[in-house]
Design an enzyme around this catalytic site. Sequence first.
Site, PDB file in Angstrom:
ATOM      1  N   ASP A 108     -62.310  35.506  23.720  1.00 45.32           N
ATOM      2  CA  ASP A 108     -63.165  33.696  24.519  1.00 45.32           C
ATOM      3  C   ASP A 108     -65.036  34.527  23.518  1.00 45.32           C
ATOM      4  O   ASP A 108     -65.483  34.220  22.881  1.00 45.32           O
ATOM      5  CB  ASP A 108     -62.886  33.661  25.113  1.00 45.32           C
ATOM      6  CG  ASP A 108     -61.470  33.095  25.732  1.00 45.32           C
ATOM      7  OD1 ASP A 108     -61.060  33.652  24.638  1.00 45.32           O
ATOM      8  OD2 ASP A 108     -60.731  32.216  26.317  1.00 45.32           O
TER       9      ASP A 108
ATOM     10  N   GLU B  19     -55.077  37.906  37.006  1.00 45.23           N
ATOM     11  CA  GLU B  19     -55.419  37.426  35.293  1.00 45.23           C
ATOM     12  C   GLU B  19     -56.364  38.878  35.240  1.00 45.23           C
ATOM     13  O   GLU B  19     -56.656  39.490  33.906  1.00 45.23           O
ATOM     14  CB  GLU B  19     -56.040  36.508  35.472  1.00 45.23           C
ATOM     15  CG  GLU B  19     -56.293  36.684  34.191  1.00 45.23           C
ATOM     16  CD  GLU B  19     -57.392  35.344  33.875  1.00 45.23           C
ATOM     17  OE1 GLU B  19     -57.423  34.696  32.389  1.00 45.23           O
ATOM     18  OE2 GLU B  19     -58.021  34.709  34.391  1.00 45.23           O
TER      19      GLU B  19
END
Length: 834
Positions: free
Chosen positions: A580, A804
């Site tokens: 990302d 995460e």
Amino acid sequence: MARGERRRRAAAAEGARPLERARGAGRRDGRAGGARGSAGGAALAVVVLALAFGLSGRWVLAWLGVRRALTLHPAPSALPPDSSSPAVAPEFFWGTYRPHVYFGMKTRSPKPLLTGLMWAQQGATPGTPPKLRHTCEQGDGVGPYGWEFHDGLSFGRQHIYDGALRLTTEFVKRSGGHHGGDWSWRVTVEPQASGTPSFPLVSLFFYVVTDGQEVLLPEVGAKGQLKFISGHTSELGDFRLTLLPPTTPGDTVPKHGSYNVFWSSNPGLPLLTDMVKSHLNSWFHHRPPGASPERYLGLPGSLKWEERGPSGQGQFLVQQVTLKAPFSVEFVFESGSARTGRDQASEQLVGGQLTRALESHAAAFKERFERTFQLKEKGLSPEEQALGQVALSGLLGGIGYFYGQGLVLPDTGMEGSEQKMDPSLFPPVPLFSGVPSRSFFPRGFLWDEGFHQLVVQRWDPHLTREALGHWLGLLNADGWIGREQILGDEARARVPPEFLVQRAAHANPPTLLLPVIHMLEGRAPEDLAFLRRAFPRLHAWFSWLHQSQAGPVPLSYRWRGRDLALPTLLNPKTLPSGLDDYPRASHPSAAERHLDLRCWVTLGARVLSQLAEELGETEAAAELGPLAASLEAAGSLDELHWAPELGVFADFGNHTKAVQLKSRPPQGLVRVVGRPPARLQYVDALGYVSLFPLLLQLLEPSSPRLGPLLDVLADSRHLWSPFGLRSLSASSLFYKQRNTEHDPPYWRGAVWLNINYLALGALHHYGRVEGPHKVQAAKLYRELRANVVSNVRQQYQATGFLWEQYSDQDGRGMGCRPFQGWTSLVLLIMAEEY
């Protein structure tokens, strides 16, 4: 059709203007001489025709490109015909394949029978409606929750903490018959705190949903209680569902419950919660014998089919049972074909028999877990063994079955041009896949799934073959697989509209190759047979990646689909890379060379070449072998990606580090580019991308580049932290920097388990083979493994979740939770399975 008509009209108009200019020129030439004018006119006519044909040809090519993008690949399936049907795979037909709900089961079918659970604590906040729990959400206050045990097949036990309540949901499947067998649930509700003076009043809502012409026939009992539900579908045949009276936990003593029922047409799966909420509007009294009555909100209480919808819409049937905790309720599905010839009273999987089955399955799970991963034998603590069981169970319990049509923007071959097109529907496809997070990402992600299957295949290779076969079934005619699979109404309802569309020009890291490597090394007959069937699709997928993402010079590669250089972006993101906001060249251009993609393609060429040789695919081997050799040749990677001024491998592109976000009212934060201006150079972003030649074990043990990478990895000023390797150097200008005013850092310093797993695998490898860096690699391996395992364990004990990502500063869990996707790799790290 309409878009094609507009293009044809535009092409015709563009062809008319040169023709008019040609006629004007011809008239001028005619005044100078008729013969010359005739010749000139003929020549111009030829030019016009060539131009017209050229425009027509480009339109045809574009049209064919669109068709191919929306057409499934013609290669034979990697899975047997009807592989998801109860006739072919009865053991997988029923499962907890609805990862986005706290508890539910469905069939592995395009038109499934769905079952699920909702619950609400009555009167928790006087004067306000009870909070109805159903789908896993980040911000609903429920938690921790997750599977203590789940074998991926026939058994699971989950604990859910909700305020003052603790719910335990358990299920067992039993084989038999021709339609996937039977199953039984037990839901136990208890106060969290022992010795609670006042027990809460709780409603459980057990529901069944059909999605078409299936039949549900409820049998009415007394006071709103259903005796059972009879049903029939083409795939399940005849069946019966029974909700047994509640009992005291661990006992068969019945408890008094109050019952309500609701029966309606199926409003659409995303609307089930809202429909129950909207009908939870009537007051009733719960009246246990010898106790004072208590008011509660209940469903209407009639068994007429409310709000009958169009034929084929399906049915939605809910049974509400309300009583005081603690209690247990059992819900049983019996297949007609399994029940035939059996003594129903003695064989029903309820009560003591269900308890014994649950205990037997739990014991079998623990024994199989230790036999598979040997954590106890390897000296890990009881807490670490429990963490490993939870990591595996959460991943297996998150496997879902999805069916539907995704939205695709075809690849026109011209970057940016797809923005001018409308997306189209991809053909309907099934997907059997793990998910990264039940609460936040309850759908399939290509980049994540390869890591998921590294864990799953150690436990159940058949499950991995099923998942890989389904992913390869998504291949379009060009060999592209969309990186995010948003299939079906339930999945689509949880994704913002701007993220629904997948672009057929954009790739994703080919991590499915990681479990393929394990299959190839293990050489199990079932795996090799699968790889033989899957090879045409694997080859097509890799070929598309190699060709479509080719870079500006031979053997270079570039991720298509970087964000545009908008004034609000500090550094345009590269979503297709999976990393990302990891910093890339400050000014995106076609001149970029991306190091991580080059490494993924090198690994792919190596694996596909080896696989082609193993399978005797001589033509493919002749193509892939030389490509792999070229990519792995000494100096090839150095020539394109070694940055002498940085002392590491790096991306290359149009770049300057003189960029920052500054406040410019009223716009807010905007990007300001200073001096020196951008120029073609190596990108000074030291982090995970810099390590990819090491992570994917592409360097020889004697490589002169291995030492500098190990030094950078071990340097606390750069990537080393007490909690794992951070994603970006602590010395980077981008370290922990927001990418926009509203976009916090993501891959800019946090510790991620998937990359730490790859790093540990590489250190384990280089620490065991002879070379000048063997001792250093082995030492770093031991220290990094201890850091990662210790932190994940501590955070799990503190919060009850796997996360995460983890902070490189204090180790705390960050991002979404539970995240039992690739964070479950902590199990393989503990087991030292790489």
